[in-house]
Design a protein around this motif. Structure first.
Motif, PDB file in Angstrom:
ATOM      1  N   THR A   1       0.832  -1.197   0.000  1.00  8.49           N
ATOM      2  CA  THR A   1       0.000   0.000   0.000  1.00  8.49           C
ATOM      3  C   THR A   1       0.869   1.250   0.000  1.00  8.49           C
ATOM      4  N   ALA A   2       0.652   2.102  -1.005  1.00  5.92           N
ATOM      5  CA  ALA A   2       1.472   3.307  -1.158  1.00  5.92           C
ATOM      6  C   ALA A   2       0.945   4.115  -2.342  1.00  5.92           C
ATOM      7  N   VAL A   3       1.466   5.307  -2.477  1.00  4.15           N
ATOM      8  CA  VAL A   3       1.281   6.067  -3.710  1.00  4.15           C
ATOM      9  C   VAL A   3       2.450   5.708  -4.623  1.00  4.15           C
ATOM     10  N   TYR A   4       2.132   5.300  -5.824  1.00  7.41           N
ATOM     11  CA  TYR A   4       3.135   4.878  -6.801  1.00  7.41           C
ATOM     12  C   TYR A   4       3.360   5.999  -7.814  1.00  7.41           C
ATOM     13  N   TYR A   5       4.634   6.276  -8.061  1.00  8.70           N
ATOM     14  CA  TYR A   5       5.017   7.366  -8.956  1.00  8.70           C
ATOM     15  C   TYR A   5       5.831   6.836 -10.126  1.00  8.70           C
ATOM     16  N   CYS A   6       5.466   7.293 -11.294  1.00  2.82           N
ATOM     17  CA  CYS A   6       6.262   7.065 -12.489  1.00  2.82           C
ATOM     18  C   CYS A   6       7.316   8.166 -12.557  1.00  2.82           C
ATOM     19  N   THR A   7       8.521   7.830 -12.987  1.00  2.39           N
ATOM     20  CA  THR A   7       9.580   8.829 -12.994  1.00  2.39           C
ATOM     21  C   THR A   7      10.613   8.538 -14.059  1.00  2.39           C
TER      22      THR A   7
END
Length: 113
Positions: A89-95
């Motif tokens: 569980t988390a906020v997932y970021y594309c980078t």
């Protein structure tokens, strides 16, 4: 540079989700793409990355469960997440990093026990 992530949501433990990130403003086919995640109160950590040549690298905690892939024609990077655990569980970021690091807006993944 714009990175537009999608695909987050709520899933039960053991389930699957697929995240996608569409990139614009970069020469996508020559750029390493990555997914990071940030849980509440935690730092932002690498989940997986994929080079322009298709080489991949994964955090130990997701090896064997997550798969990163890229489609250079569609300019997207995907993260297939299987056997999800509550600790995912988390906020997932594309980078990506082109001169400097750019981040997408983040997509929330919630895994219930």
């Amino acid at each position: 540079v714009q990175l537009q992530a999608s695909g987050g949501g709520l899933v039960q433990a053991g389930g699957s989700l697929r995240l996608s990130c569409k990139a614009s403003g970069i020469i996508f086919s020559t750029t390493t793409m990555a997914w990071y995640r940030q849980a509440p109160g935690e730092q932002r950590d690498l989940v997986a990355e994929i080079t322009s040549g298709g080489s991949t690298n994964y955090a130990e905690s997701v090896k064997g469960r997550f798969t990163i892939s890229r489609d250079n024609v569609k300019r997207t990077v995907n993260l297939q997440m299987d056997s999800l655990k509550p600790e995912d569980t988390a906020v997932y970021y594309c980078t990506t990093s082109v001169g400097r690091r750019y981040w997408g807006q983040g997509t929330l993944v919630t895994v219930s026990s």
